[in-house]
Scaffold this active site. Structure first.
Site, PDB file in Angstrom:
ATOM      1  N   SER A 215       0.838  -1.189   0.000  1.00  0.00           N
ATOM      2  CA  SER A 215       0.000   0.000   0.000  1.00  0.00           C
ATOM      3  C   SER A 215       0.881   1.250   0.000  1.00  0.00           C
ATOM      4  O   SER A 215       1.715   1.403  -0.885  1.00  0.00           O
ATOM      5  CB  SER A 215      -0.968  -0.042   1.180  1.00  0.00           C
ATOM      6  OG  SER A 215      -2.042   0.857   0.990  1.00  0.00           O
ATOM      7  N   ASP A 331      -8.883  -5.914  -5.528  1.00  0.00           N
ATOM      8  CA  ASP A 331      -8.514  -4.806  -4.651  1.00  0.00           C
ATOM      9  C   ASP A 331      -9.291  -3.573  -5.101  1.00  0.00           C
ATOM     10  O   ASP A 331      -8.944  -2.934  -6.094  1.00  0.00           O
ATOM     11  CB  ASP A 331      -7.003  -4.551  -4.737  1.00  0.00           C
ATOM     12  CG  ASP A 331      -6.521  -3.508  -3.737  1.00  0.00           C
ATOM     13  OD1 ASP A 331      -7.374  -2.833  -3.133  1.00  0.00           O
ATOM     14  OD2 ASP A 331      -5.297  -3.372  -3.569  1.00  0.00           O
ATOM     15  N   HIS A 362      -6.975  -6.250  -1.109  1.00  0.00           N
ATOM     16  CA  HIS A 362      -5.838  -5.375  -0.920  1.00  0.00           C
ATOM     17  C   HIS A 362      -4.671  -6.097  -0.245  1.00  0.00           C
ATOM     18  O   HIS A 362      -4.848  -6.797   0.747  1.00  0.00           O
ATOM     19  CB  HIS A 362      -6.269  -4.184  -0.060  1.00  0.00           C
ATOM     20  CG  HIS A 362      -5.252  -3.100   0.017  1.00  0.00           C
ATOM     21  ND1 HIS A 362      -4.639  -2.559  -1.096  1.00  0.00           N
ATOM     22  CD2 HIS A 362      -4.721  -2.433   1.088  1.00  0.00           C
ATOM     23  CE1 HIS A 362      -3.805  -1.605  -0.724  1.00  0.00           C
ATOM     24  NE2 HIS A 362      -3.828  -1.522   0.597  1.00  0.00           N
TER      25      HIS A 362
END
Length: 609
Positions: A215, A331, A362
């Protein structure tokens, strides 16, 4: 005299034997099958050396007139001191290490208002910093240190014990990790204290650095790589945010990332701003309240120079690091377009590239063996032919994430665009056909954000969406790549949301133990931006406009017995703003079609339907 010579001889022999024994006892990394192996002598945590320092950067982003210093920690085997062992580095940087504001009440923008209106002000929470010295983070250590790497972490600007201001994609977030890599190569200065002058040298570093993270922590390796810094040999970004416009907007439309309705770039700024309390006022005024608030534009959602400066695709020219990209096709937070666009550009630039996709949400790094092979080659220089491995690794439906299927590339080289045309059927279900049927007319839907996309997809009869489906598939159909929608529509109001889902129907929740199984891909657009994402204009009620835009990349095998569906609706409850229900969107079916990437092309879809 003879005795003295004999004594000296035996002393010399003793010293020689000691030196040989010490040489024999030296520990070094071990490699097998092209991968770094766990070395037992590196596993003893009690003998790891842990220390922290501050690396001086080339910028001042907190307005104190001095170069910002980044807080860095180091974890390394004792042999880097006792045996003068030099090793490569696995490096992860983050804005999250010192804590966040959490989801304080009122931190998100209110989405319940008419399109084009300025939303009411939101709350600005303060982050309570946490953490201890010298440990910034323990991530990556148990995986990589026993395999012969040194592990380094740093807190990004304006977070933890690092100086500076968070900019959420600004230049300082690229230059900060660059400074750390420069220090690891002896080109920048490190200090024992945040304000002191006692220097620290990275005498144990080979200068070869690999970065990874998930991320935001996966964005920073790419940010560092775009500086072209020498020594950053390889990066493995996992679900990285590569463009903040693509994260918070879609084709001119204000859109939230999945799971965070009402988030925007200034919200993320407040979420991560855990730096020096005495300097936060300057950062808040300069970065959040001036630069961000004057440019983020939640009224039109248009693309501008502010967003262009936070798109790493625009900064890739200096990049030289090898890229192994990782992402999940489901995601809906950081959507897989983020990784795809960077992967394709890196490939065009001739950089060593691979991409790993799985079918989950994710996060989710590649299998450790893939990562190990990548770092072993580019950081240790071991010839394991990883650069000759297949370019794409995709976890197929029902398969374990550790067992991806290799493909020549992504999208699948055998995928070809097939255009599907619409046939009427509202308010129930129309058709999708590879043949164009003339005079299908126009169909109208009524916006109502109260109904989720999942509810609309399963409804047998509703005027809140238009749904078009293929005949039932007689054989599995493999889609790989990007679907593109061409749509001709009119709105009853000067502004409207436009949302599109591609579906696998009938809805069979749990087909692969994920509620998103039935969602092949999605897309959103602002009809006011029919000319470009940088320019919007009010719609003339009743006038038809033509839009073309891509949906999110995907690779999925639709099983026989299912139908491919195209659902067109207006407000997407979990992603878009929530205007008062009632806006009507009318779609010209004869002017609307969708091109989908079918492995095997038209022959394959004809065979399937």
């Amino acid at each position: 005299m003879i005795k003295r010579k004999n004594t000296l001889f035996w002393i010399a022999c003793f010293i020689m034997n000691v030196m040989l024994a010490q040489e024999k006892a030296k520990v070094s990394p071990i490699f097998k099958d092209g991968e770094a192996q766990i070395v037992p002598e590196f596993e003893d945590e009690s003998k790891w050396i842990r220390h922290d320092l501050w690396v001086e950067t080339e910028f001042d982003s907190d307005g104190d007139g001095k170069p910002d210093r980044m807080h860095v920690d180091v974890t390394r085997p004792e042999q880097t001191d006792t045996q003068d062992l030099k090793l490569p580095i696995i490096y992860e940087s983050s804005p999250y290490y010192a804590g966040t504001a959490g989801f304080a009440e009122g931190i998100f923008w209110d989405v319940n208002h008419e399109l084009g209106e300025q939303p009411k002000e939101r709350v600005h929470p303060e982050v309570e910093k946490r953490g201890e010295r010298p440990i910034i983070s323990n991530s990556q250590i148990k995986t990589w240190l026993p395999r012969g790497y040194i592990v380094v972490h740093s807190s990004s600007p304006g977070t933890g014990l690092s100086d500076g201001s968070p900019t959420v994609g600004g230049d300082n977030e690229s230059l900060a990790p660059k400074a750390v890599i420069d220090w690891l190569n002896g080109r920048a200065k490190g200090y024992t204290e945040r304000t002191g002058n006692e220097e620290v040298k990275a005498y144990w570093s080979t200068g070869k650095v690999g970065m990874t993270g998930t991320s935001y922590n996966g964005t920073i390796p790419l940010a560092a790589a775009t500086t072209g810094v020498d020594g950053l040999e390889a990066i493995i970004p996992v679900a990285p945010n590569t463009s903040y416009y693509h994260y918070y907007r879609s084709n001119g439309l204000v859109r939230s990332p999945g799971g965070y309705l009402g988030e925007d770039i200034d919200v993320l700024y407040d979420f991560i701003h855990s730096g020096d309390e005495s300097k936060r006022a300057y950062s808040n005024k300069t970065i959040r309240d001036n630069e961000m608030r004057n440019n983020l534009d939640r009224v039109t959602g248009d693309f501008n120079d502010f967003w262009a400066g936070r798109d790493y695709l625009n900064d890739m020219e200096p990049m030289q690091a090898a890229l192994l990209m990782s992402h999940g096709f489901n995601d809906w937070n950081v959507m897989p377009e983020h990784s795809y666009r960077i992967y394709k550009k890196a490939e065009e630039m001739g950089l060593p590239t691979q991409i790993y996709y799985h079918q989950n949400g994710h996060g989710g790094p590649p299998p450790i063996s893939m990562m190990n092979k990548w770092f072993t080659h580019f950081l240790f220089g071991i010839e394991n032919e990883v650069e000759n491995d297949p370019k794409a690794w995709i976890v197929r439906e029902h398969d374990d994430r550790q067992n991806p299927t290799p493909y020549a590339n992504y999208p699948n080289p055998d995928a070809k665009e097939v255009t599907l045309y619409l046939t009427k059927g509202a308010p129930k279900t129309g058709g999708l056909s590879i043949e164009k049927h003339k005079k299908q007319g126009k169909e109208t839907l009524v916006d109502n954000y109260s109904f989720s996309g999942e509810a609309l997809a399963q409804a047998e009869y509703t005027d809140h969406r238009l749904l078009f489906v293929t005949p039932t598939l007689k054989e599995d159909l493999h889609l790989s790549g990007i679907s593109t929608l061409k749509i001709k529509l009119a709105s009853s109001k000067p502004a409207a949301n436009l949302s599109v889902w591609m579906l696998s129907l009938p809805w069979t929740e749990g087909r692969n133990s994920k509620i998103t199984d039935n969602i092949i891909t999605r897309g959103w657009a602002d009809p006011q931006n029919y000319k470009s994402i940088s320019e919007s204009e009010p719609l003339k009620p009743g006038k038809f406009y033509e839009l073309n835009f891509d949906l999110i990349p995907d690779d999925q095998i639709i099983p026989k017995g299912q139908q491919i569906g195209l659902m067109i609706f207006s407000s997407d409850k979990n992603f878009t703003l929530h205007p008062e229900p009632g806006t009507e969107l009318t779609v010209d079916l004869d002017g609307t079609s969708i091109s989908i990437p079918v492995v095997g092309g038209e022959d394959a879809i004809k065979k399937a339907i």
